[in-house]
Design an enzyme around this catalytic site. Structure first.
Site, PDB file in Angstrom:
ATOM      1  N   ASP A  65      61.514 -16.264   9.887  1.00  0.00           N
ATOM      2  CA  ASP A  65      62.246 -16.083   8.641  1.00  0.00           C
ATOM      3  C   ASP A  65      61.731 -14.820   7.955  1.00  0.00           C
ATOM      4  OD1 ASP A  65      64.293 -17.536   7.388  1.00  0.00           O
ATOM      5  OD2 ASP A  65      62.969 -18.192   5.787  1.00  0.00           O
ATOM      6  N   TYR A  67      60.259 -12.477   4.983  1.00  0.00           N
ATOM      7  CA  TYR A  67      59.467 -12.742   3.778  1.00  0.00           C
ATOM      8  C   TYR A  67      60.415 -12.868   2.584  1.00  0.00           C
ATOM      9  CZ  TYR A  67      55.487 -11.028   6.565  1.00  0.00           C
ATOM     10  OH  TYR A  67      54.531 -10.845   7.527  1.00  0.00           O
ATOM     11  N   PHE A  78      57.380  -9.962  10.636  1.00  0.00           N
ATOM     12  CA  PHE A  78      55.971  -9.764  10.282  1.00  0.00           C
ATOM     13  C   PHE A  78      55.700  -8.474   9.512  1.00  0.00           C
ATOM     14  CE2 PHE A  78      55.681 -12.551  14.068  1.00  0.00           C
ATOM     15  CZ  PHE A  78      55.036 -13.634  13.498  1.00  0.00           C
ATOM     16  N   HIS A 187      50.145 -19.186  16.355  1.00  0.00           N
ATOM     17  CA  HIS A 187      50.736 -18.296  15.349  1.00  0.00           C
ATOM     18  C   HIS A 187      49.623 -17.575  14.585  1.00  0.00           C
ATOM     19  CE1 HIS A 187      53.186 -17.105  11.841  1.00  0.00           C
ATOM     20  NE2 HIS A 187      54.217 -17.239  12.655  1.00  0.00           N
TER      21      HIS A 187
END
Length: 224
Positions: A65, A67, A78, A187
């Site tokens: 998703d 930010y 990221f 992760h």
């Protein structure tokens, strides 16, 4: 929403743009952006594709998703815009780079240089409402981005897929491991990283070893 996506991708995804789910997705996104604050900026929704042209693609990193904080998202998973504080997962990515390739911790969290070298930084969902994580999930983006992975799987060879965390690992079913290379780990989020599932995976150096063995240019992972 203007589907402003690089022509190298349009060749492979044009049929998706004609499907009913995508028309419904476009209507949803247009309405969301007109009545709510959403990220990334409309012009940056397809940045992952516009900076990593299909013919140049060598590596795929899958996020979930965008930010949802002010001015963070820039269309690459990221990644954040210049002069924005680094979110926790990105901090841990950079910490791993420090130990893996001896990179100096960077000032910028903008991963655009990776994309420009052929790293597809693909979020499963490409838009989000401000301060509401997951608010644009299950509206059609996942169908589209799964199709992107399928197209890469079918039309490319020897792509390195970096699957970080449970969500990304579930995409393995879309990838032919006889044609491509998959590296998996936990992760980079603090919850996973602090339990020992992220640090030490050496995915950046391992990716370059693979690329070099395939006669491809390695990725310069260094961010300033």
């Amino acid at each position: 929403m203007n589907v402003s996506i690089d022509s190298s991708w349009k060749t492979h995804l044009s049929k998706e743009f004609e499907k009913s789910y995508f028309s419904e997705l476009v209507d949803f996104v247009k309405k969301e952006y007109s009545v709510n604050t959403c990220y990334p900026k409309g012009s940056e929704i397809f940045n992952a594709f516009n900076h990593c042209k299909f013919n140049d693609l060598k590596v795929v990193i899958i996020g979930q998703d965008p930010y949802h904080g002010p001015n963070q998202a820039n269309g690459l998973c990221f990644s954040v815009n210049d002069d924005i504080s680094h979110p926790p997962s990105l901090i841990n990515i950079f910490k791993e780079l420090q130990t893996d390739i001896n990179m100096t911790y960077p000032n910028s969290g903008n991963l655009m240089p990776w994309a420009d070298q052929g790293v597809l930084l693909l979020n499963a969902t490409l838009t989000v409402r401000a301060h509401e994580a997951g608010s644009h999930q299950k509206k059609g983006w996942e169908i589209f981005t799964d199709e992107v992975i399928k197209v890469v799987n079918e039309q490319k060879e020897d792509v390195v897929f970096l699957l970080w965390g449970g969500f990304a690992k579930r995409k393995v079913k879309l990838i032919d491991q006889r044609r491509h290379h998959i590296l998996t780990s936990g992760h980079p989020s603090p919850l996973s990283a602090n339990r020992g599932y992220w640090f030490g995976n050496k995915h950046f150096s391992k990716t370059n070893i693979l690329l070099k063995s395939l006669g491809k240019n390695e990725i310069d992972w260094v961010i300033d």
